[in-house]
Design a protein around this motif. Structure first.
Motif, PDB file in Angstrom:
ATOM      1  N   GLN A 153       2.381   9.946  19.026  1.00  0.00           N
ATOM      2  CA  GLN A 153       2.348   8.615  18.429  1.00  0.00           C
ATOM      3  C   GLN A 153       1.600   8.672  17.108  1.00  0.00           C
ATOM      4  N   ALA A 154       2.153   8.012  16.101  1.00  0.00           N
ATOM      5  CA  ALA A 154       1.525   7.911  14.786  1.00  0.00           C
ATOM      6  C   ALA A 154       1.333   6.443  14.450  1.00  0.00           C
ATOM      7  N   ILE A 155       0.092   6.065  14.190  1.00  0.00           N
ATOM      8  CA  ILE A 155      -0.252   4.676  13.887  1.00  0.00           C
ATOM      9  C   ILE A 155      -0.789   4.606  12.464  1.00  0.00           C
ATOM     10  N   SER A 156      -0.302   3.645  11.707  1.00  0.00           N
ATOM     11  CA  SER A 156      -0.764   3.452  10.332  1.00  0.00           C
ATOM     12  C   SER A 156      -1.375   2.066  10.194  1.00  0.00           C
ATOM     13  N   LEU A 157      -2.563   2.013   9.590  1.00  0.00           N
ATOM     14  CA  LEU A 157      -3.221   0.749   9.287  1.00  0.00           C
ATOM     15  C   LEU A 157      -2.910   0.420   7.834  1.00  0.00           C
ATOM     16  N   VAL A 158      -2.197  -0.670   7.623  1.00  0.00           N
ATOM     17  CA  VAL A 158      -1.628  -0.955   6.306  1.00  0.00           C
ATOM     18  C   VAL A 158      -2.272  -2.193   5.706  1.00  0.00           C
ATOM     19  N   ALA A 159      -2.997  -2.012   4.620  1.00  0.00           N
ATOM     20  CA  ALA A 159      -3.578  -3.125   3.883  1.00  0.00           C
ATOM     21  C   ALA A 159      -2.523  -3.721   2.952  1.00  0.00           C
ATOM     22  N   PRO A 160      -2.734  -4.968   2.493  1.00  0.00           N
ATOM     23  CA  PRO A 160      -1.738  -5.594   1.619  1.00  0.00           C
ATOM     24  C   PRO A 160      -1.376  -4.771   0.397  1.00  0.00           C
ATOM     25  N   ASP A 161      -2.353  -4.067  -0.195  1.00  0.00           N
ATOM     26  CA  ASP A 161      -2.042  -3.303  -1.400  1.00  0.00           C
ATOM     27  C   ASP A 161      -1.388  -1.948  -1.087  1.00  0.00           C
ATOM     28  N   GLU A 162      -1.125  -1.663   0.192  1.00  0.00           N
ATOM     29  CA  GLU A 162      -0.474  -0.411   0.557  1.00  0.00           C
ATOM     30  C   GLU A 162       0.990  -0.590   0.971  1.00  0.00           C
ATOM     31  N   ILE A 163       1.493  -1.817   0.892  1.00  0.00           N
ATOM     32  CA  ILE A 163       2.871  -2.068   1.288  1.00  0.00           C
ATOM     33  C   ILE A 163       3.841  -1.229   0.458  1.00  0.00           C
ATOM     34  N   GLY A 164       3.567  -1.068  -0.819  1.00  0.00           N
ATOM     35  CA  GLY A 164       4.425  -0.239  -1.664  1.00  0.00           C
ATOM     36  C   GLY A 164       4.459   1.205  -1.187  1.00  0.00           C
ATOM     37  N   LEU A 165       3.297   1.730  -0.762  1.00  0.00           N
ATOM     38  CA  LEU A 165       3.240   3.092  -0.234  1.00  0.00           C
ATOM     39  C   LEU A 165       4.063   3.203   1.048  1.00  0.00           C
ATOM     40  N   LEU A 166       3.954   2.174   1.905  1.00  0.00           N
ATOM     41  CA  LEU A 166       4.710   2.183   3.151  1.00  0.00           C
ATOM     42  C   LEU A 166       6.211   2.175   2.875  1.00  0.00           C
TER      43      LEU A 166
END
Length: 417
Positions: A343-356
């Motif tokens: 399992q891979a979990i990513s914690l995504v902040a608003p300024d990381e949406i582009g990276l996602l």
């Protein structure tokens, strides 16, 4: 299909069986016969596919078949790796697989004393596993020569290029005989890798067991939307509420890794950080503690994590998304190894949406951020899908992670780990 059907001698088959491997993986099935035949290989294989055994087993067999022992200061097979941890892991595998053969091997890398390495080189080696920088140090001091290398392995060549080792690699390869067998292993066949292969490999057999830019199919990928300042709080709660006992967490920077490990430790989760600024002794202790269960959470940077090889690592967490999408593939490849689920979990902040979004395009998979109750990001900051189900099983245990929404009393609520 047993290993014996690939043409490996009994000593090697017994060694891999003793380590719990009964049947070869696809990369091993394809690479071992080709390498035994003496051909150059250009192989694309992701982490966890068994590529180390794929080149180590036939390499050891070819060396053992020769009646020419290593001369003092000479090396018969050279394996170059990008990081100390990976060098140590490959070196241990070579030692384990070759336990029934009369072959000498050694590992050399920076951050540790040079004298024991010099002594090992002086006797001559059948197999040398090395990082480029420390090998060049020994070459410049006259501690070893490479004019008798029969087999060269470039392991994780894509990472060596990413880390800027191309100049060092060229200097090393210039000292090797032109008549040799060369094996190049990479996560993908990028244009840079093909360019490198065209310069150093002779009519290589191409082996590709990793679809380009794909992630391992056994890995479940999940993302949670959360404000940057609450990432550590959410991570602490996830670990505690699920009673996770072995979690590899990725941070973007060395300072961030240190800070996050300290904060998680204050939350009651035994943690350690591993990165390039740590001494080799500290890195080794942290990794061993993580493997034996003394360390519950290991916080790593991308480079330091390249040598982490744990067959049954169940979980990887991206505390910070990587700036380079390919690094995401390398990160989550630490879990879901050898056909096991991960399992891979990513914690995504608003300024990381582009990276996602860049990661999604690379892996050709949608990873929509979910929202956990109590950890909703700031309004209108991110388009996330609410998770109406209870997100996790169990409850946080005393001193082992915080409940959602509650302020921390044990550590400051900081920004990026």
């Amino acid at each position: 299909m047993p290993f014996s059907t690939l043409g490996l001698r009994a000593e090697l088959c017994r060694a891999v069986s003793a380590h719990g491997y009964d049947a070869p993986t696809p990369i091993q099935q394809q690479a071992i016969p080709v390498i035994l035949a003496g051909k150059d290989v250009l192989a694309a294989a992701q982490t966890g596919t068994g590529k180390t055994a794929g080149f180590a087993l036939p390499m050891l067999q070819r060396l053992a078949a020769s009646e020419q022992p290593a001369r003092p200061k000479s090396v018969r097979a050279l394996v170059l790796t990008p990081t100390r941890e990976l060098a140590a892991q490959v070196g241990q595998n070579v030692k384990d697989y070759g336990s029934g053969l009369r072959l000498r091997s050694a590992v050399i890398f920076g951050g540790v004393g040079i004298n024991p390495q010099t002594n090992a080189l002086a006797r001559g080696l059948d197999v040398l596993v090395a990082t480029p920088g420390r090998l060049l140090d020994h070459l410049q001091q006259g501690n070893c020569v490479l004019d008798r290398v029969e087999i060269l392995v470039l392991d994780e060549a894509d990472r060596m290029l990413d880390m800027g080792f191309i100049r060092d690699i060229r200097r090393i390869l210039a000292l090797l005989p032109k008549q040799r067998q060369t094996l190049l292993f990479s996560a993908t066949f990028s244009s840079d890798i093909r360019s490198l292969a065209s310069q150093f490999l002779h009519q290589p057999v191409e082996i590709d067991v990793s679809p380009r830019n794909s992630t391992v199919s056994q890995i479940t990928q999940v993302a949670y939307a959360v404000d940057k300042g609450r990432k550590r709080e959410l991570l602490s709660w996830l670990v505690g509420s699920n009673n996770w006992q072995q979690v590899l967490v990725f941070a973007r920077t060395k300072h961030g890794a240190n800070r996050l490990a300290e904060q998680l430790d204050s939350d009651g989760l035994k943690s350690a950080a591993i990165h390039g600024n740590k001494s080799q002794g500290a890195r080794t202790r942290a990794l061993e503690g993580f493997k034996n269960g003394d360390v519950r959470v290991l916080v790593a940077t991308d480079i330091a994590a390249r040598g982490i090889d744990i067959d049954q690592l169940p979980l990887v967490v991206n505390h910070d998304l990587p700036d380079v999408p390919h690094d995401y593939v390398h990160r989550i490849g630490r879990t879901g190894r050898a056909g096991r689920d991960g399992q891979a979990i990513s914690l995504v902040a608003p300024d990381e949406i582009g990276l996602l979004r860049s990661i999604e395009r690379l892996v050709n998979q949608r990873i929509s951020p979910q929202v956990l109750p109590g950890y909703e990001p700031s309004p209108h900051a991110v388009q996330a899908q609410p998770d109406s189900r209870p997100p996790m099983r169990g409850r946080p245990q005393q001193g082992a992670g915080r409940r959602p929404g509650g302020p921390s009393r044990s550590a400051p609520r900081g920004g990026r780990g």
